[in-house]
Design an enzyme around this catalytic site. Structure first.
Site, PDB file in Angstrom:
ATOM      1  N   THR A 881      16.204   5.950 -16.752  1.00 50.42           N
ATOM      2  CA  THR A 881      15.405   7.177 -16.931  1.00 50.42           C
ATOM      3  C   THR A 881      13.950   6.867 -17.238  1.00 50.42           C
ATOM      4  OG1 THR A 881      15.985   7.287 -19.272  1.00 50.42           O
ATOM      5  CG2 THR A 881      17.384   8.501 -17.734  1.00 50.42           C
ATOM      6  N   CYS A 882      13.703   5.712 -17.849  1.00 53.18           N
ATOM      7  CA  CYS A 882      12.318   5.395 -18.212  1.00 53.18           C
ATOM      8  C   CYS A 882      11.455   5.225 -16.975  1.00 53.18           C
ATOM      9  CB  CYS A 882      12.283   4.124 -19.065  1.00 53.18           C
ATOM     10  SG  CYS A 882      13.192   4.287 -20.611  1.00 53.18           S
ATOM     11  N   SER A 883      11.968   4.515 -15.995  1.00 48.76           N
ATOM     12  CA  SER A 883      11.180   4.256 -14.797  1.00 48.76           C
ATOM     13  C   SER A 883      11.588   5.144 -13.628  1.00 48.76           C
ATOM     14  CB  SER A 883      11.313   2.786 -14.384  1.00 48.76           C
ATOM     15  OG  SER A 883      12.679   2.439 -14.249  1.00 48.76           O
TER      16      SER A 883
END
Length: 914
Positions: A881-883
């Site tokens: 989800t971060c990238s």
């Protein structure tokens, strides 16, 4: 030759050659018996008037001059000097296109081309028609004659008469001799119609010292009333009502005794005499210069003739150097201009456009008009207008200066400077006139100022780029047109956004923002520009907000270092006690913590917050706080979250929620509370409306709308409503003092609706919303969020709930995949066949939120990457989800891909992989 005298002491004579001379019956030190009024030698005088001991002269250029005795302010020049021997310009009436002037014993009056009447001077009998007996030293508008369509005014010693275009007569002032014609000797402080003349269409009026004359052409009779001891009324004594006088005209006999009737062409009332002029030719008042089609056609056809050009230039200079002449041109036809007010300009802008197109065919004429406006008119515009007619020039000039050349842009900037010098109340009047323009003309006005703003800022950027200017040296002359744009935008918003917001955008501001990224002094330029938020599109606003956030979060003052280094504040939470951990953090955080960039860590998880973790924190917190068991918000039937009316004084829950929302905005994350637009309006200091109320409580809102729209008094009475509101607990709240005893009627229903809406959206939630806003300001220390519109702020914080899945597909980046790979084709085939709710769950699976960030829907993207797994059918898709990377193995079939994708979405198999 024209002569004007009010009594035997003072006479003005205007010769056919334009020479003006003054004659006094008794010479004095200050007044020789005869003198040429040399001070007005260069003025083309078209009208004159004499009082007892003061004089008036109107020039063809629309300027009014007065001189003589000033004991009661009858000169209108706002000075205490009791005698002024030389002509003075009446500045306060400058710019009003006057049709006629009149002088009384010690008072004066003037009528505009659109029927507005102004009076000043002595007023002890109410002869100024203002409702009192106070003298005036400055022209005052007679409001009682508004829309009377006055075409002529006459002044006696202490009384005044006004004639309407329909032939009605009204009088006011001293009535002791019956000179008002009301069958009484009472004074009248306000204009009163002479009832005895109703039904008789009067064409001329004249006032003597204590008597009045009127002429009715259909009857070919002159009527008189007032004092008659000296024969003013023929052979009658004082007369209280209009009666026909004995004259050759009224008897049908000519002065020579034959039976040939002659029409009256002019009536004159002197001090103690009445004169009836019978001629074959008509006589008219000469007026100020205004544009006429035949004159313009002559300019265009003869401009190439050198012998005619000098005369043409003179005429152009006369009209376009004069506020009054321009304000008197382009009037609405069929007498509509007589309705001129703060809402209606009285001008026909299509005529202005037609004139502009006509002179554009002759650049020589156009340039001359433009140069006269620039050099003579714009520097002299009045900053203190006293009449709605004064404002016409501000509406006309933009459409005469709409060229694409530098000269036109320069003139528009000068006009903008003149507009911004207006007093606040006068600017409000201009805004009202703008709001009532036809949409096509209003949009044209916006485009004109948008273009000149682009030009100004483009030149500024060029000078900065070539190091000729400092980025912080943005001058008022470069922002004044932005002020106009912002004002026009506010007018546009109040009138229902008739013009698209994109028409106000000035693309060049992005260049200034980019220049400022690497120049600390440039922040001052950005600060100046944020006063005009209408010029920024969403991308530019987001750039400014991000820039301020980076500067605030950096330990360095230098903007370049601020871009590279910023401080972080780490919030560690346990998923099982997420809200408690958030509140603990907020309670212990110092003010400085909120300037830092928030980084979120979940207990027991290895993920690094690159945006996904913090977004998930805000999403989960918002979802939890909107559950009924949280006890925070009321979730209404409309689906929106709103504040409760009952909140204990010691409860700070809304301060904490406000802080959380402020932090989300500051950190570029969504806080998807289902708030209505009214909340964002209130945050920005804007008043919510009935339309906002409808979003909150649709049924109640439409009931209130029906009350406003109802035409039947009986129906409103049958509702048996009063100024109260019943709360959910059954208690009654009075919307105003003694409201329970005030029934709602057709006359007060708007007040009722306004108070009802205000109570629900403001008064009843004052404590919880006040706490929320304080927290919001704490959580978001960057002030530039205020440049966003309410709807933009709502989208940024809540994200997009309308999805363009095709656009999402278009923006995807592929890693170790090609767009035409079979797995990718299969993925999109499966994805587009998923139900809408499953697609939203996929978004949450991928990004931590089921919404697309509001500030970047068109740019929102994610990546699909081949994880390179052996036996791919054994692995589920997983996400970082971060990238925003979806790791998608190469499945052998659509069926397997669909099964694996649905399982991953439903079980949200992302947590261990962050």
């Amino acid at each position: 030759m024209r002569c004007s005298n009010h009594d035997a002491t003072h006479t003005l004579i205007l010769s056919a050659h334009g020479d003006l001379s003054e004659h006094w019956a008794t010479a004095s030190t200050n007044c020789p018996p005869i003198r040429l009024v040399k001070e007005l030698g260069d003025q083309n005088i078209v009208q004159i008037a004499c009082g007892d001991q003061h004089a008036m002269a109107l020039s063809r250029g629309g300027e009014l001059f007065t001189w003589g005795r000033n004991t009661h302010g009858q000169l209108g020049v706002e000075t205490q000097t009791t005698f002024i021997p030389q002509p003075q310009l009446v500045k306060s009436i400058k710019g009003i296109p006057l049709a006629q002037i009149a002088a009384g014993g010690a008072h004066s009056a003037a009528v505009s081309l659109s029927g507005a009447v102004y009076s000043w001077g002595k007023n002890d009998f109410g002869q100024l028609g203002l409702g009192d007996t106070k003298d005036r030293s400055c022209p005052s508008y007679i409001g009682a004659l508004e829309h009377w369509k006055t075409v002529f005014i006459a002044c006696g010693a202490d009384h005044t008469a006004a004639l309407s275009k329909e032939g009605l007569v009204c009088t006011f002032g001293a009535g002791g001799a019956g000179q008002l014609g009301h069958n009484s000797t009472r004074n009248e402080l306000r204009p009163r119609v002479v009832a005895e003349l109703c039904g008789a269409r009067v064409s001329q009026i004249a006032c003597g010292r204590w008597h009045t004359l009127v002429y009715v052409p259909s009857l070919d009779k002159v009527y008189a009333f007032g004092a008659g001891e000296k024969g003013e009324l023929g052979d009658r004594p004082n007369q209280l009502i209009p009666l026909p006088i004995d004259s050759p005209v009224n008897t049908g006999k000519s002065p020579q005794g034959n039976n040939t009737s002659q029409k009256v062409t002019e009536i004159i009332a002197g001090e103690r005499q009445s004169i009836v002029l019978c001629k074959n030719e008509n006589s008219y008042l000469n007026g100020i210069a205004t544009l006429k089609d035949e004159d313009v056609d002559a300019w265009i056809s003869n401009s190439s003739l050198q012998r005619r050009w000098k005369s043409i230039k003179k005429n152009i200079g006369l009209i376009f150097s004069s506020e009054a002449c321009i304000n008197g041109s382009f009037l609405e036809k069929r007498d509509k201009h007589f309705k001129t007010s703060k809402e209606f300009s009285g001008i026909d802008l299509s005529e202005v456009q037609r004139f502009y197109k006509k002179i554009c065919t002759k650049p020589k004429v156009f340039e001359e008009v433009q140069n006269v406006i620039k050099m003579l008119l714009l520097p002299s515009l009045s900053s203190s207008p006293i009449s709605p007619e004064n404002f016409r020039v501000y509406l006309i000039l933009p459409f005469l200066l709409q060229g694409e050349d530098d000269n036109s842009f320069h003139c528009l900037r000068l006009l903008a400077e003149a507009i911004m010098k207006l007093r606040t109340k006068d600017l409000k009047t201009l805004e009202c006139l703008w709001s009532n323009l036809e949409t096509s003309f209003f949009e044209k006005l916006v485009v004109l100022y948008q273009k000149v703003s682009q030009k100004n800022l483009s030149e500024f950027i060029t000078e900065v780029t070539h190091q000729q200017r400092n980025i912080s040296a943005l001058q008022p002359r470069e922002t004044v047109t932005l002020q106009i744009l912002q004002t026009l935008y506010q007018v546009n918003s109040r009138t229902g956004f008739r013009v698209q917001e994109s028409k106000f955008y000035v693309a060049e501001v992005k260049g200034i923002i980019l220049c400022c990224w690497v120049a600390a002094p440039g922040l001052s330029a950005i600060h100046k520009l944020t006063k005009y938020p209408c010029i920024f599109d969403m991308e530019a606003k987001t750039m400014i907000f991000s820039m301020e956030r980076q500067v605030l979060s950096s330990p360095f003052n230098d903007a370049l270092f601020a871009l590279m280094f910023h401080e972080q504040s780490v919030l560690t939470v346990d998923r099982h006690r997420l809200l408690q951990d958030i509140w603990t953090y907020l309670n212990s955080a110092q003010t400085s913590h909120f300037r830092k960039i928030l980084m979120v860590r979940f207990v027991g998880e290895e993920g690094v917050d690159e945006g996904g973790l913090s977004q998930e924190l805000f999403s989960v917190a918002a979802r939890s706080l909107c559950q009924p068991h949280s006890g925070a918000f009321r979730i209404l039937d409309s689906g929106v979250a709103w504040f409760p009316t009952q909140v204990s004084s010691g409860d700070d829950i809304f301060f904490r929620i406000g802080t959380l929302c402020g932090m989300a905005l500051y950190n570029g994350r969504m806080a998807p509370f289902p708030f209505p637009k009214a909340l964002y309006k209130k945050l920005l200091g804007l008043e919510p409306t009935l339309e906002d109320f409808k979003e909150l409580l649709p049924d109640e809102g439409w009931n209130l709308q029906r009350i406003l729209d109802e035409e039947s008094d009986q129906y409103l009475e049958s509702l048996d409503m009063n100024f109260t509101k019943m709360e959910e607990d059954g208690s009654i709240v009075e919307l105003k003092q003694n409201g329970a005893n005030i029934p709602v009627t057709k006359d007060n229903r708007k007040e009722f609706v306004d108070l009802y809406v205000n109570y629900v959206l403001n008064e009843s939630i004052q404590k919880p919303f006040g706490d929320f806003k304080k927290g919001f300001l704490r959580g978001c220390p960057a002030g530039s969020w205020k440049i966003f519109l309410p709807v933009q702020l709502q989208i940024i914080l809540q994200g997009h709930t309308k999805y363009d899945w095709k656009l999402l597909q278009k923006n995807v980046i592929y890693i170790q995949y090609g767009m035409l790979d079979q797995t990718i084709k299969n993925f999109w085939t499966v994805f587009h066949k998923l139900p809408e709710e499953k697609k939203k769950k996929f978004l949450a699976f991928l990004t931590g939120s089921d919404r697309i960030p509001g500030y970047a829907q068109e740019n929102f993207t994610f990546a699909i990457k081949d994880p390179g797994k052996e036996n791919p059918d054994e692995f589920y898709p997983y996400a970082n989800t971060c990238s925003r990377i979806l790791f998608l193995p190469r499945y052998s079939s659509k069926k397997i891909l669909k099964k694996k994708l649905l399982y991953a979405i439903e079980h949200n198999e992302t947590f261990p992989l962050r």
